[in-house]
Enzyme design. Sequence first.
Site, PDB file in Angstrom:
ATOM      1  N   LYS A 173      44.593  53.305  64.267  1.00 51.84           N
ATOM      2  CA  LYS A 173      44.388  53.669  65.667  1.00 51.84           C
ATOM      3  C   LYS A 173      44.258  52.411  66.531  1.00 51.84           C
ATOM      4  O   LYS A 173      43.538  51.490  66.176  1.00 51.84           O
ATOM      5  CB  LYS A 173      43.137  54.546  65.793  1.00 51.84           C
ATOM      6  CG  LYS A 173      43.267  55.866  65.024  1.00 51.84           C
ATOM      7  CD  LYS A 173      41.981  56.660  65.025  1.00 51.84           C
ATOM      8  CE  LYS A 173      40.901  55.991  64.207  1.00 51.84           C
ATOM      9  NZ  LYS A 173      39.715  56.868  64.006  1.00 51.84           N
ATOM     10  N   THR A 204      33.484  57.954  75.225  1.00 52.53           N
ATOM     11  CA  THR A 204      34.418  58.066  74.098  1.00 52.53           C
ATOM     12  C   THR A 204      33.707  58.375  72.784  1.00 52.53           C
ATOM     13  O   THR A 204      34.288  58.189  71.713  1.00 52.53           O
ATOM     14  CB  THR A 204      35.202  56.752  73.940  1.00 52.53           C
ATOM     15  OG1 THR A 204      34.274  55.663  73.739  1.00 52.53           O
ATOM     16  CG2 THR A 204      36.045  56.465  75.174  1.00 52.53           C
ATOM     17  N   GLY A 206      32.737  59.946  69.606  1.00 53.30           N
ATOM     18  CA  GLY A 206      33.333  60.970  68.754  1.00 53.30           C
ATOM     19  C   GLY A 206      34.838  61.080  68.817  1.00 53.30           C
ATOM     20  O   GLY A 206      35.400  62.058  68.305  1.00 53.30           O
ATOM     21  N   THR A 207      35.519  60.091  69.382  1.00 51.70           N
ATOM     22  CA  THR A 207      36.985  60.197  69.472  1.00 51.70           C
ATOM     23  C   THR A 207      37.638  60.202  68.083  1.00 51.70           C
ATOM     24  O   THR A 207      38.590  60.943  67.835  1.00 51.70           O
ATOM     25  CB  THR A 207      37.571  59.041  70.304  1.00 51.70           C
ATOM     26  OG1 THR A 207      37.055  57.798  69.805  1.00 51.70           O
ATOM     27  CG2 THR A 207      37.209  59.185  71.768  1.00 51.70           C
ATOM     28  N   GLY A 208      37.141  59.353  67.170  1.00 50.04           N
ATOM     29  CA  GLY A 208      37.730  59.295  65.831  1.00 50.04           C
ATOM     30  C   GLY A 208      37.528  60.584  65.058  1.00 50.04           C
ATOM     31  O   GLY A 208      38.441  61.067  64.374  1.00 50.04           O
ATOM     32  N   CYS A 209      36.322  61.155  65.170  1.00 53.12           N
ATOM     33  CA  CYS A 209      36.041  62.434  64.508  1.00 53.12           C
ATOM     34  C   CYS A 209      36.963  63.519  65.049  1.00 53.12           C
ATOM     35  O   CYS A 209      37.521  64.325  64.285  1.00 53.12           O
ATOM     36  CB  CYS A 209      34.583  62.850  64.767  1.00 53.12           C
ATOM     37  SG  CYS A 209      33.346  61.610  64.336  1.00 53.12           S
TER      38      CYS A 209
END
Length: 264
Positions: A173, A204, A206-209
């Site tokens: 990412k 932002t 929790g964007t990866g989750c």
Amino acid sequence: MKKILTIAGSDPSGGAGIQADIKTITVHGMYACSVITSLTAQNTTGVYGILNVPPEFVAAQMDCVFTDIYPDAVKIGMVSEEPILAQIIAGLQQYRPQNLVIDPVMISTSGRRLLSEPAFSLLKEELLPLGTLITPNLPEAQALTGLAIRTPEDMEKAARLLFNATGTAVLIKGGHLPDDATDLLYDGAQTTLFPSARIHNPNTHGTGCTLSSAIACRLAEGKSLPQSIKEAKTYLTGALNTPLDLGKGNGPLNHMYALPQDFA
């Protein structure tokens, strides 16, 4: 109805971890199951404590889900300790889910280390080779490969190195790139870029989750890896573009933006 299992830590403020995963899965019209690996004391300003679930109880949770509501896809997030990770690996080897998305959560947005050194080694050597897709951000990809990653060319080099070590497709990412937020997928055969302009939203958390859970949802529908990633990024972009300002720090996304307005 498709069934998605998330194996991750709990965020009481609701922006990341199990809570973000369940929101994402639900908005995608799928049934969410969860195995909790850790309880955290955190909010938008940071992580203030971690209480790990006993490893044998993590295993018991997995048994209960897999023997009763077998998932169409599994997403793995925060696993902080080696004994817990070992139980998860044993469960995955026993039940062999078809679609497994691994988000190698190592450091919180606020900078707290979330993965012990023994667990890091086990993650690289035994968990990642079981996956369908690994979704590291730039710092995580750097930790996994030992490379400095500053450009898309660096991202491809790291993705190829990580694939060669694990045999698992890699989505690096690009949210930490200086100019844009382009992501890069390498699946062992080809490299696919997912261009994305940087969205100027300070919230932002929790964007990866959210992205990894959305990818798991699309894979459960039988879509290809590139298509699953493309649609998941569209969902995440919408959540980032929808104003939501909660908390005193790095606030959460608006996972519910995609709900029908007459329902929301």
